[in-house]
Design an enzyme around this catalytic site. Structure first.
Site, PDB file in Angstrom:
ATOM      1  N   GLN A 148     -10.307  -2.924   2.481  1.00 34.40           N
ATOM      2  CA  GLN A 148      -9.772  -3.586   3.681  1.00 34.40           C
ATOM      3  C   GLN A 148      -9.774  -2.666   4.905  1.00 34.40           C
ATOM      4  O   GLN A 148      -9.342  -3.063   5.976  1.00 34.40           O
ATOM      5  CB  GLN A 148      -8.379  -4.156   3.419  1.00 34.40           C
ATOM      6  CG  GLN A 148      -7.281  -3.131   3.255  1.00 34.40           C
ATOM      7  CD  GLN A 148      -5.993  -3.791   2.783  1.00 34.40           C
ATOM      8  OE1 GLN A 148      -5.887  -4.249   1.653  1.00 34.40           O
ATOM      9  NE2 GLN A 148      -4.997  -3.859   3.658  1.00 34.40           N
TER      10      GLN A 148
ATOM     11  N   GLY B 297      10.996  -2.685   5.502  1.00 33.30           N
ATOM     12  CA  GLY B 297      10.255  -3.958   5.472  1.00 33.30           C
ATOM     13  C   GLY B 297       9.823  -4.290   4.048  1.00 33.30           C
ATOM     14  O   GLY B 297      10.002  -5.415   3.575  1.00 33.30           O
ATOM     15  N   HIS B 298       9.253  -3.293   3.369  1.00 35.54           N
ATOM     16  CA  HIS B 298       8.843  -3.507   1.975  1.00 35.54           C
ATOM     17  C   HIS B 298      10.055  -3.834   1.096  1.00 35.54           C
ATOM     18  O   HIS B 298       9.999  -4.708   0.233  1.00 35.54           O
ATOM     19  CB  HIS B 298       8.182  -2.244   1.409  1.00 35.54           C
ATOM     20  CG  HIS B 298       6.906  -1.853   2.074  1.00 35.54           C
ATOM     21  ND1 HIS B 298       6.743  -0.659   2.746  1.00 35.54           N
ATOM     22  CD2 HIS B 298       5.703  -2.484   2.168  1.00 35.54           C
ATOM     23  CE1 HIS B 298       5.516  -0.567   3.212  1.00 35.54           C
ATOM     24  NE2 HIS B 298       4.860  -1.660   2.877  1.00 35.54           N
TER      25      HIS B 298
ATOM     26  N   GLN C 235      -2.286 -12.493   7.848  1.00 31.75           N
ATOM     27  CA  GLN C 235      -2.555 -12.230   6.429  1.00 31.75           C
ATOM     28  C   GLN C 235      -1.879 -13.290   5.550  1.00 31.75           C
ATOM     29  O   GLN C 235      -2.471 -13.780   4.585  1.00 31.75           O
ATOM     30  CB  GLN C 235      -2.046 -10.834   6.073  1.00 31.75           C
ATOM     31  CG  GLN C 235      -2.105 -10.504   4.604  1.00 31.75           C
ATOM     32  CD  GLN C 235      -1.790  -9.042   4.330  1.00 31.75           C
ATOM     33  OE1 GLN C 235      -2.654  -8.196   4.407  1.00 31.75           O
ATOM     34  NE2 GLN C 235      -0.541  -8.751   4.024  1.00 31.75           N
TER      35      GLN C 235
ATOM     36  N   MET D 148       0.844  -1.205   0.000  1.00 27.82           N
ATOM     37  CA  MET D 148       0.000   0.000   0.000  1.00 27.82           C
ATOM     38  C   MET D 148       0.876   1.251   0.000  1.00 27.82           C
ATOM     39  O   MET D 148       0.392   2.352   0.286  1.00 27.82           O
ATOM     40  CB  MET D 148      -0.944  -0.008   1.201  1.00 27.82           C
ATOM     41  CG  MET D 148      -1.911  -1.197   1.161  1.00 27.82           C
ATOM     42  SD  MET D 148      -3.439  -0.913   2.045  1.00 27.82           S
ATOM     43  CE  MET D 148      -2.833  -0.677   3.707  1.00 27.82           C
TER      44      MET D 148
ATOM     45  N   SER E  83       6.701  -0.169   9.947  1.00 27.04           N
ATOM     46  CA  SER E  83       5.325  -0.125   9.440  1.00 27.04           C
ATOM     47  C   SER E  83       5.041   1.263   8.889  1.00 27.04           C
ATOM     48  O   SER E  83       5.533   2.260   9.433  1.00 27.04           O
ATOM     49  CB  SER E  83       4.344  -0.426  10.582  1.00 27.04           C
ATOM     50  OG  SER E  83       3.030  -0.054  10.210  1.00 27.04           O
TER      51      SER E  83
ATOM     52  N   GLY F 276       4.996 -10.269   3.816  1.00 26.70           N
ATOM     53  CA  GLY F 276       5.818 -10.183   5.026  1.00 26.70           C
ATOM     54  C   GLY F 276       5.160 -10.843   6.226  1.00 26.70           C
ATOM     55  O   GLY F 276       3.936 -10.748   6.409  1.00 26.70           O
TER      56      GLY F 276
HETATM   57  P1  AMP Z   1       1.477  -2.871   3.528  1.00 24.97           P
HETATM   58  O1  AMP Z   1       2.016  -1.848   2.581  1.00 24.97           O
HETATM   59  O2  AMP Z   1       1.529  -2.455   4.957  1.00 24.97           O
HETATM   60  O3  AMP Z   1       0.131  -3.419   3.085  1.00 24.97           O
HETATM   61  O4  AMP Z   1       2.470  -4.093   3.450  1.00 24.97           O
HETATM   62  C1  AMP Z   1       2.822  -4.668   2.216  1.00 24.97           C
HETATM   63  C2  AMP Z   1       3.627  -5.904   2.473  1.00 24.97           C
HETATM   64  O5  AMP Z   1       4.796  -5.559   3.216  1.00 24.97           O
HETATM   65  C3  AMP Z   1       2.883  -6.950   3.298  1.00 24.97           C
HETATM   66  O6  AMP Z   1       3.197  -8.247   2.806  1.00 24.97           O
HETATM   67  C4  AMP Z   1       3.463  -6.742   4.679  1.00 24.97           C
HETATM   68  O7  AMP Z   1       3.402  -7.888   5.491  1.00 24.97           O
HETATM   69  C5  AMP Z   1       4.889  -6.392   4.346  1.00 24.97           C
HETATM   70  N1  AMP Z   1       5.524  -5.697   5.465  1.00 24.97           N
HETATM   71  C6  AMP Z   1       5.107  -4.558   6.067  1.00 24.97           C
HETATM   72  N2  AMP Z   1       5.926  -4.271   7.112  1.00 24.97           N
HETATM   73  C7  AMP Z   1       6.856  -5.249   7.162  1.00 24.97           C
HETATM   74  C8  AMP Z   1       7.959  -5.528   8.030  1.00 24.97           C
HETATM   75  N3  AMP Z   1       8.248  -4.752   9.050  1.00 24.97           N
HETATM   76  N4  AMP Z   1       8.687  -6.639   7.793  1.00 24.97           N
HETATM   77  C9  AMP Z   1       8.372  -7.451   6.755  1.00 24.97           C
HETATM   78  N5  AMP Z   1       7.346  -7.250   5.906  1.00 24.97           N
HETATM   79  C10 AMP Z   1       6.600  -6.165   6.108  1.00 24.97           C
END
Ligand code: AMP
Length: 279
Positions: free
Chosen positions: A61, A36-37, A152, A30, A184, A146
């Site tokens: 969501q 993390g991304h 999820q 998103m 995050s 992640g």
């Molecule tokens: P989001 O943009 O928050 O929807 O996350 C997109 C992807 O990045 C999802 O698969 C998350 O699980 C992953 N993700 C977000 N934060 C982290 C993190 N700290 N470590 C690993 N993966 C992450």
């Protein structure tokens, strides 16, 4: 990096690459990208010739009183972060992903019900619906998610299995900042004092892991340990502390070393935070 906004164009691109026997790894996000991304991109690169990332803040969501409107959107900064790392950025408009009269939702009805599903009852149907659409559009061989969002991952794996979707789902490790906080996009909501208080979450998880490493398998003791730690902050309200099996994210009665995950969700004032640890 190629930037595509049209779903049809994305599909044409993928079909062309697949017809040339190239493999595709896909990283759905998103946006408001952080390390993390980026770690998911590194993982994606290991598996396939082409890495496609999507950035789409998915309305379905978010619950009615959640942070959809204020969710951080910073496409230009995101593009700069991934330029040279990602081959294709798919960044569609909301109206191109949801027809005005769309009447189909995909719901997983077991794993989705507990943990985050209790307080966010429609969240995982929104996640399943958008991930299914994205997988149909991008047609990746691999999709990387992640473990930050461990439930999820379990829900998506179940959906992909149940619907015979021809993509291998790969779970990548949870990435933390040096202070222990799970990275995050929502961390940008935290003030400095809130950020300091939020460290109790990862500290509680680490203490719980130490207990398990020292032989404790008792779910109630571990839950109490974490609850006591989090109760030290009057600004933290626990949504859940759940001890689950690491594959399906379903609650367990006893801890089995290496196969159990401790998952936490809290409100820190008005900010919802989740974290987890494999024990
Ligand atoms: P989001 O943009 O928050 O929807 O996350 C997109 C992807 O990045 C999802 O698969 C998350 O699980 C992953 N993700 C977000 N934060 C982290 C993190 N700290 N470590 C690993 N993966 C992450």
């Amino acid at each position: 990096m190629k930037i595509i906004s049209s779903p049809q164009e994305m599909t044409e691109y993928s079909k062309e690459m697949l017809s040339q026997s190239k493999t595709i790894s896909f990283v759905p996000t998103m946006g408001a990208l952080h390390k993390g991304h980026l770690s998911l991109v590194d993982e994606a690169r290991k598996h396939a010739d082409i890495v496609v990332m999507s950035i789409f803040v998915n309305p379905t969501q978010f619950g009615p009183n959640e942070d959809f409107a204020k969710y951080p959107r910073q496409l230009q900064a995101d593009i700069e972060k991934i330029e040279g790392w990602v081959d294709v950025l798919f960044a569609p408009a909301q109206e191109d992903m949801y027809f005005p009269d769309a009447s189909t939702l995909i719901s997983e009805n077991l794993i989705s019900k507990d943990l985050c599903g209790k307080s966010r009852p429609k969240h995982f149907a929104g996640v399943c619906t958008i991930v299914c659409k994205l997988l149909n559009i991008v047609k990746p061989n691999f999709a990387i998610f992640g473990q930050k969002d461990a439930q999820q991952v379990s829900v998506i794996k179940r959906m992909v299995r149940d619907l015979f979707i021809d993509t291998k789902i790969i779970a990548a490790p949870l990435i933390r900042d040096t202070d222990g906080m799970a990275t995050s996009s929502r961390n940008s909501y935290l003030s400095d004092p809130q950020r300091r208080e939020s460290l109790l979450i990862s500290q509680a998880l680490n203490e719980a892991k130490d207990f398990v490493d020292n032989g404790c398998t008792n779910v109630d003791r571990i839950t109490a340990l974490i609850t006591n730690k989090l109760d030290r902050s009057s600004n933290i309200r626990i949504i859940y502390v759940s001890i689950v099996d690491s594959e399906n994210s379903m609650p367990v009665d006893t801890i089995i070393s290496g196969q159990t995950r401790i998952c936490i969700a809290v409100w820190l004032d008005t900010i919802r935070l989740i974290d987890n640890i494999l024990v």
